[in-house]
Motif scaffolding. Structure first.
Motif, PDB file in Angstrom:
ATOM      1  N   ASP A 189      47.968  39.204  36.771  1.00 47.12           N
ATOM      2  CA  ASP A 189      46.624  38.835  37.217  1.00 47.12           C
ATOM      3  C   ASP A 189      46.645  38.045  38.526  1.00 47.12           C
ATOM      4  O   ASP A 189      47.586  37.298  38.815  1.00 47.12           O
ATOM      5  N   ASP A 190      45.575  38.175  39.275  1.00 44.70           N
ATOM      6  CA  ASP A 190      45.362  37.408  40.504  1.00 44.70           C
ATOM      7  C   ASP A 190      43.866  37.175  40.648  1.00 44.70           C
ATOM      8  O   ASP A 190      43.105  38.095  40.924  1.00 44.70           O
ATOM      9  N   PRO A 225      47.936  48.065  40.893  1.00 45.63           N
ATOM     10  CA  PRO A 225      46.487  48.319  40.838  1.00 45.63           C
ATOM     11  C   PRO A 225      45.628  47.091  41.057  1.00 45.63           C
ATOM     12  O   PRO A 225      44.460  47.213  41.406  1.00 45.63           O
ATOM     13  N   GLY A 226      46.184  45.883  40.842  1.00 44.25           N
ATOM     14  CA  GLY A 226      45.380  44.674  41.004  1.00 44.25           C
ATOM     15  C   GLY A 226      44.727  44.228  39.709  1.00 44.25           C
ATOM     16  O   GLY A 226      45.107  44.657  38.620  1.00 44.25           O
ATOM     17  N   GLY A 249      48.831  53.223  48.128  1.00 40.61           N
ATOM     18  CA  GLY A 249      47.978  52.255  48.797  1.00 40.61           C
ATOM     19  C   GLY A 249      46.789  52.937  49.454  1.00 40.61           C
ATOM     20  O   GLY A 249      46.785  54.156  49.671  1.00 40.61           O
ATOM     21  N   PRO A 250      45.768  52.179  49.810  1.00 40.37           N
ATOM     22  CA  PRO A 250      44.522  52.780  50.328  1.00 40.37           C
ATOM     23  C   PRO A 250      44.662  53.445  51.687  1.00 40.37           C
ATOM     24  O   PRO A 250      43.790  54.220  52.086  1.00 40.37           O
ATOM     25  N   ASP A 251      45.763  53.176  52.415  1.00 38.47           N
ATOM     26  CA  ASP A 251      45.938  53.769  53.741  1.00 38.47           C
ATOM     27  C   ASP A 251      46.792  55.033  53.717  1.00 38.47           C
ATOM     28  O   ASP A 251      47.203  55.526  54.766  1.00 38.47           O
ATOM     29  N   CYS A 252      47.052  55.563  52.518  1.00 45.48           N
ATOM     30  CA  CYS A 252      47.978  56.692  52.378  1.00 45.48           C
ATOM     31  C   CYS A 252      47.245  58.016  52.178  1.00 45.48           C
ATOM     32  O   CYS A 252      46.170  58.071  51.583  1.00 45.48           O
ATOM     33  N   TRP A 306      41.565  54.131  40.412  1.00 47.51           N
ATOM     34  CA  TRP A 306      40.995  52.881  40.911  1.00 47.51           C
ATOM     35  C   TRP A 306      42.092  51.938  41.387  1.00 47.51           C
ATOM     36  O   TRP A 306      43.192  51.916  40.856  1.00 47.51           O
ATOM     37  N   LEU A 307      41.735  51.129  42.361  1.00 45.65           N
ATOM     38  CA  LEU A 307      42.594  50.058  42.858  1.00 45.65           C
ATOM     39  C   LEU A 307      41.700  48.868  43.179  1.00 45.65           C
ATOM     40  O   LEU A 307      40.591  49.043  43.684  1.00 45.65           O
ATOM     41  N   SER A 308      42.173  47.667  42.878  1.00 49.50           N
ATOM     42  CA  SER A 308      41.400  46.454  43.175  1.00 49.50           C
ATOM     43  C   SER A 308      42.092  45.690  44.298  1.00 49.50           C
ATOM     44  O   SER A 308      43.128  45.060  44.080  1.00 49.50           O
ATOM     45  N   PRO A 309      41.555  45.719  45.520  1.00 48.25           N
ATOM     46  CA  PRO A 309      42.199  45.038  46.645  1.00 48.25           C
ATOM     47  C   PRO A 309      42.082  43.523  46.577  1.00 48.25           C
ATOM     48  O   PRO A 309      42.863  42.808  47.200  1.00 48.25           O
ATOM     49  N   CYS A 310      41.105  43.022  45.842  1.00 47.52           N
ATOM     50  CA  CYS A 310      40.923  41.587  45.669  1.00 47.52           C
ATOM     51  C   CYS A 310      40.023  41.365  44.455  1.00 47.52           C
ATOM     52  O   CYS A 310      39.412  42.300  43.944  1.00 47.52           O
TER      53      CYS A 310
END
Length: 649
Positions: free
Chosen positions: A350-351, A473-474, A577-580, A615-619
């Motif tokens: 977690d973050d 994934p975040g 990652g989101p830039d791929c 899904w991915l959670s960047p923050c």
């Protein structure tokens, strides 16, 4: 559901019964995670809460108007003992703080009960009777708590001290008066967590410190702040977290108690804070410097607590336990190994972007702040730490001379291969600090509930030039939208092998795990510039999953070999990652990320390979779509090779 259907009950009754049964199930599982001593302690806490409810529930008590705890009435505040550098001239005058999820602070700055995710508000119900978990009709409590931690109070007080501009003082007064009127003692969302009270008290202390050194400050304002701090610390000292709840929360609560003990010359608080922090240091951390929550961000959160306390103790000429300095050094080394050029960290678990003090405002780089803070406390220059702009909070805690001395010292280099065998994380580099790989062979998390762990055993991440190629994934969110809270913790979302669609460990609640996968490091070696790591886990018992990593940094090749003890359906994930961008050509996948690329070769027979939207959670509080490579099979082995091609810089 079967019960409702058999009796012809309507949808409303169905939902009520299902919710009720889920609550019963959660309480049952939570009790199973406690021992007899913890149950007795919690019963005592219930008695204490009942007494407080009798005393405070029927009145809106302003915590700044009178002292609730007679024994602390004689205490007076000493601004110099928090270790602030009142001579600092390197400051900004931002007035906004970063709100989780990207919400506009200007809109919400006096909306203390905002639900954020909805237009609804949290009620001013007595805090012990206020349900705040999974209240989708209101929002996420953690998002609201960020506003009620009052970083903005210390920020505005600092601005006023530094500039003498009354507009900052007037705004601080307006926020303070608004908050104390709308948040009586133990009423509403801002009183539902002891740690939140502790962080708020710490920020009030730094607020009072700046105002104590400023001119033209209303005496009544300072008295109210002092009374409020003492009331909050009195409360925290009676309700701090214990047993299975005693994780990072307890470290912050003890730091608040200890800092108040120093600032108010209260030996009882100082002794209590220091004793808790000393006892918890080896309970909550492995001896190699890895925090047992196995969440990098929560490790840095705890490090900030110790560093702030050490700095104030050094200011007050108090003896700092040697074990504190030794462990903080190891923990800082670990964080340095986990980061790309001291700028971006590899996150596991977690973050929630938690922090304790922020005298800069806006969005900050928390990693840079923590590394600079700990470097100065320890007087050790870590690589890259002072190549970045110095965080303003650090400038208010240390002098220009201290920061200058640190910048002039030769920094400690970071090794190209760092294996934390006890803590369970390994970090690999390419020799030029362009590639960073992290491998998770750790336990699920800390204690019986492992609250902040993710089911990610034997997963890995890869960063190239500071951008995520193969990502974690975040977290996304904590206290609402439970299906998504669970989704981001699932095995299938991480870069590891998922068998039969199962999770390696058993989710029983948003912060509660039952059966936990046990991970074992079987071998770690470096030979002819090839790093080899072998580890396994029992999360799919009786089937066991073993994974071997071989990193050949001279050729930028990472080989991953999976073995399972029985041929069963499985799916291996490579979360991009989101830039791929990714393209499939039979058993070869080409991935592009800007001018860098990666070729993924699948070297064993498989059933299917595809690219899926995930899904991915960047923050915290945000989620976005990205791509994941899904490799599916029904055999006992899988071998893939990742070959990087980097553009010359």
């Amino acid at each position: 559901r079967d019960f409702c259907l058999s009796r012809g009950l309507g949808d409303v009754y169905k939902r009520q019964i299902i919710v009720f049964m889920k609550k019963i199930s959660w309480y049952y599982n939570r009790l199973r995670a406690m021992n007899a001593k913890e149950i007795l302690w919690r019963l005592e806490q219930k008695k204490s809460q009942h007494r407080e409810k009798v005393r405070f529930a029927n009145s809106d008590m302003d915590i700044t108007s009178s002292l609730f705890y007679e024994e602390i009435s004689h205490l007076s505040f000493d601004a110099g003992r928090l270790g602030l550098n009142f001579k600092n001239k390197k400051f900004g005058v931002r007035t906004d703080i970063h709100l989780l999820g990207g919400y506009d602070y200007g809109i919400y700055k006096q909306d203390w009960h905002a639900g954020f995710q909805t237009g609804n508000k949290w009620s001013r119900k007595f805090s012990y009777s206020l349900p705040y978990k999974q209240c989708d009709h209101i929002g996420d409590a953690r998002t609201n708590w960020e506003l009620n931690r009052h970083f903005q109070f210390a920020l505005l007080a600092k601005n006023f001290y530094a500039t003498s501009d009354l507009k900052y003082y007037r705004e601080l007064q307006a926020l303070f008066d608004s908050w104390r009127r709308e948040n009586p003692f133990l009423k509403g969302i801002s009183w539902t967590s002891v740690m939140e009270v502790a962080i708020r008290a710490i920020n009030w202390m730094y607020t009072l410190a700046f105002l104590s050194q400023s001119k033209n400050v209303d005496k009544d304002f300072k008295i109210r702040l002092s009374v409020g701090i003492r009331n909050m610390i009195g409360y925290v000292s009676q309700h701090y977290s214990r047993f299975s709840s005693a994780n990072n929360h307890l470290l912050v609560e003890a730091t608040a108690i200890g800092l108040a003990g120093l600032a108010f010359h209260c030996e009882k608080w100082k002794t209590l804070g220091i004793s808790i922090l000393t006892e918890e240091l080896l309970k909550q951390n492995y001896t190699d410097g890895v925090n047992k929550e196995l969440s990098l961000h929560y490790q840095m959160f705890g490090m900030e607590a110790y560093a702030l306390m050490i700095h104030s103790m050094q200011t007050c000429n108090c003896n700092v336990p040697e074990i504190w300095l030794q462990m903080l050094e190891k923990m800082t080394e670990y964080v340095g190994c986990s980061s790309w050029r001291g700028n971006v960290a590899m996150e596991f678990g977690d973050d929630d972007e938690g922090k304790i003090l922020d005298l800069q405002g806006g969005e900050i780089n928390h990693l840079q702040y923590i590394m600079q803070l700990c470097s100065l406390v320890l007087k050790i220059p870590y690589q890259y730490t002072f190549q970045h702009p110095v965080n303003e909070t650090v400038c208010w805690l240390f002098t220009d001379e201290e920061i200058g001395d640190m910048k002039r010292m030769a920094p400690l280099p970071v090794s190209d291969d760092c294996c934390f065998k006890e803590g369970g994380n390994t970090f690999l580099r390419d020799g030029q600090d362009r590639v960073l790989i992290s491998i998770d062979h750790a336990a699920l998390g800390f204690g019986s509930i492992a609250a902040h762990g993710h089911a990610d055993a034997l997963s890995f991440q890869m960063m190239v030039d500071g951008k995520m190629l193969f990502a974690d994934p975040g977290t996304y969110i904590y206290h609402c939208d439970l299906p998504f809270r669970n989704l981001f913790r699932k095995t299938e979302m991480h870069n590891t092998l998922c068998i039969d669609g199962r999770n390696q460990s058993e989710m029983l609640g948003a912060f509660l795990w039952g059966r936990k996968a046990k991970c074992t490091l079987e071998n770690y070696s470096v030979d002819n510039n090839i790093v080899r790591l072998e580890a396994s886990h029992d999360g799919y018992a009786p089937v066991r999953h073993q994974r071997v990593f071989e990193w050949e940094h001279s050729n930028l090749k990472l080989r991953i070999k999976d073995g399972i003890t029985k041929a069963v359906p499985w799916c291996a994930t490579l979360l991009l990652g989101p830039d791929c961008e990714a393209y499939i050509d039979r058993n070869t996948i080409q991935i592009r990320m800007g001018e860098n690329s990666c070729c993924v070769n699948i070297n064993t027979p498989i059933d299917l390979v595809g690219i899926e939207d995930v899904w991915l959670s960047p923050c915290y509080g945000k989620k976005m779509k990205t791509k994941a490579i899904k490799i599916r099979g029904n055999s006992k082995t899988l071998e893939v090779e990742l070959h990087l091609f980097l553009k010359d810089l």
